[in-house]
Motif scaffolding. Structure first.
Motif, PDB file in Angstrom:
ATOM      1  N   GLU A  31      43.631  82.800  50.224  1.00  0.00           N
ATOM      2  CA  GLU A  31      44.330  81.681  49.620  1.00  0.00           C
ATOM      3  C   GLU A  31      44.080  80.393  50.403  1.00  0.00           C
ATOM      4  OE1 GLU A  31      47.104  85.339  49.295  1.00  0.00           O
ATOM      5  OE2 GLU A  31      45.784  84.415  50.773  1.00  0.00           O
ATOM      6  N   SER A  32      44.130  79.280  49.703  1.00  0.00           N
ATOM      7  CA  SER A  32      43.996  77.970  50.338  1.00  0.00           C
ATOM      8  C   SER A  32      44.702  76.942  49.472  1.00  0.00           C
ATOM      9  CB  SER A  32      42.531  77.597  50.527  1.00  0.00           C
ATOM     10  OG  SER A  32      41.858  77.525  49.287  1.00  0.00           O
ATOM     11  N   GLY A  33      44.906  75.752  50.051  1.00  0.00           N
ATOM     12  CA  GLY A  33      45.464  74.650  49.283  1.00  0.00           C
ATOM     13  C   GLY A  33      46.920  74.343  49.564  1.00  0.00           C
TER      14      GLY A  33
ATOM     15  N   GLY B  63      50.546  94.577  44.046  1.00  0.00           N
ATOM     16  CA  GLY B  63      49.123  94.715  44.326  1.00  0.00           C
ATOM     17  C   GLY B  63      48.729  94.216  45.700  1.00  0.00           C
ATOM     18  N   THR B  64      47.486  94.495  46.053  1.00  0.00           N
ATOM     19  CA  THR B  64      46.930  94.009  47.311  1.00  0.00           C
ATOM     20  C   THR B  64      47.032  92.490  47.370  1.00  0.00           C
ATOM     21  OG1 THR B  64      45.358  95.844  47.347  1.00  0.00           O
ATOM     22  CG2 THR B  64      44.854  93.941  48.739  1.00  0.00           C
ATOM     23  N   ARG B  65      47.498  91.971  48.529  1.00  0.00           N
ATOM     24  CA  ARG B  65      47.688  90.527  48.678  1.00  0.00           C
ATOM     25  C   ARG B  65      46.780  89.955  49.753  1.00  0.00           C
ATOM     26  NH1 ARG B  65      52.980  92.351  48.913  1.00  0.00           N
ATOM     27  NH2 ARG B  65      53.110  91.871  51.126  1.00  0.00           N
ATOM     28  N   GLY B  66      46.590  88.650  49.702  1.00  0.00           N
ATOM     29  CA  GLY B  66      45.890  87.952  50.761  1.00  0.00           C
ATOM     30  C   GLY B  66      46.835  87.631  51.904  1.00  0.00           C
ATOM     31  N   GLN B  67      46.366  86.746  52.789  1.00  0.00           N
ATOM     32  CA  GLN B  67      47.164  86.407  53.973  1.00  0.00           C
ATOM     33  C   GLN B  67      48.200  85.321  53.679  1.00  0.00           C
ATOM     34  OE1 GLN B  67      44.308  84.969  53.318  1.00  0.00           O
ATOM     35  NE2 GLN B  67      44.757  82.818  53.730  1.00  0.00           N
ATOM     36  N   GLY B  68      48.056  84.657  52.558  1.00  0.00           N
ATOM     37  CA  GLY B  68      49.035  83.660  52.150  1.00  0.00           C
ATOM     38  C   GLY B  68      48.701  82.254  52.609  1.00  0.00           C
ATOM     39  N   THR B  69      49.302  81.282  51.918  1.00  0.00           N
ATOM     40  CA  THR B  69      49.186  79.874  52.296  1.00  0.00           C
ATOM     41  C   THR B  69      50.581  79.260  52.203  1.00  0.00           C
ATOM     42  OG1 THR B  69      47.970  77.817  51.886  1.00  0.00           O
ATOM     43  CG2 THR B  69      48.574  79.098  49.946  1.00  0.00           C
ATOM     44  N   GLN B  70      50.930  78.471  53.216  1.00  0.00           N
ATOM     45  CA  GLN B  70      52.280  77.910  53.302  1.00  0.00           C
ATOM     46  C   GLN B  70      52.393  76.669  52.434  1.00  0.00           C
ATOM     47  OE1 GLN B  70      55.131  78.923  55.255  1.00  0.00           O
ATOM     48  NE2 GLN B  70      56.109  77.353  53.971  1.00  0.00           N
ATOM     49  N   VAL B  71      53.433  76.634  51.625  1.00  0.00           N
ATOM     50  CA  VAL B  71      53.785  75.441  50.857  1.00  0.00           C
ATOM     51  C   VAL B  71      55.168  75.003  51.321  1.00  0.00           C
ATOM     52  CG1 VAL B  71      54.355  74.549  48.577  1.00  0.00           C
ATOM     53  CG2 VAL B  71      52.387  76.061  48.859  1.00  0.00           C
ATOM     54  N   THR B  72      55.243  73.770  51.798  1.00  0.00           N
ATOM     55  CA  THR B  72      56.512  73.223  52.255  1.00  0.00           C
ATOM     56  C   THR B  72      56.828  71.974  51.462  1.00  0.00           C
ATOM     57  OG1 THR B  72      56.152  74.077  54.498  1.00  0.00           O
ATOM     58  CG2 THR B  72      57.816  72.348  54.224  1.00  0.00           C
ATOM     59  N   VAL B  73      57.967  71.994  50.791  1.00  0.00           N
ATOM     60  CA  VAL B  73      58.419  70.839  50.022  1.00  0.00           C
ATOM     61  C   VAL B  73      59.580  70.207  50.788  1.00  0.00           C
ATOM     62  CG1 VAL B  73      59.209  69.995  47.790  1.00  0.00           C
ATOM     63  CG2 VAL B  73      57.742  72.024  47.910  1.00  0.00           C
ATOM     64  N   SER B  74      59.371  68.999  51.243  1.00  0.00           N
ATOM     65  CA  SER B  74      60.371  68.345  52.082  1.00  0.00           C
ATOM     66  C   SER B  74      60.242  66.844  51.970  1.00  0.00           C
ATOM     67  CB  SER B  74      60.188  68.780  53.536  1.00  0.00           C
ATOM     68  OG  SER B  74      61.082  68.079  54.393  1.00  0.00           O
TER      69      SER B  74
END
Length: 115
Positions: free
Chosen positions: A6-8, A103-114
């Protein structure tokens, strides 16, 4: 080996937008439904959206009308366009193979709304 990257993610103000991407490899991407799931601090996994291999989609009520899932089977890539972001959208976002959260997941991407 199934790999999902994941990215973005990033920091965004309330009302802003982000587009997440997930690059898939190690399996025939076009044969599988794909999903986005998220995990907010201190909470469990939450289903966000899924898309079938032919483009049919579903959304959690909390994101319906604000998020759009899409895929490019030629590029083996899954996307999530997130608009009108809210504080409660803050989470680690994962792409997952299949429909739903199991299901199998990726490592994740952090989304911070602030603000």
């Amino acid at each position: 080996e199934v790999q999902l990257v994941e990215s973005g993610g990033g920091l965004v103000q309330p009302g802003g937008s982000l587009k997440l991407s997930c690059a898939a490899s190690g399996f025939t991407f076009s044969n599988y439904a794909m999903s986005w799931v998220r995990q907010a601090p201190g909470k469990g996994l939450e289903w966000v959206s899924s898309i079938t291999n032919s483009g049919g989609s579903g959304y959690a009520d909390s994101v319906k009308g604000r998020f759009t899932i899409s895929r490019d089977n030629a590029k083996n890539t899954l996307y999530l366009q997130m608009n009108s972001l809210k504080l409660e959208d803050t989470a680690v976002y994962y792409c997952a193979r299949g429909w739903g959260v199991t299901g199998t997941r990726g490592q994740g991407t952090q989304v911070t709304v602030s603000s």
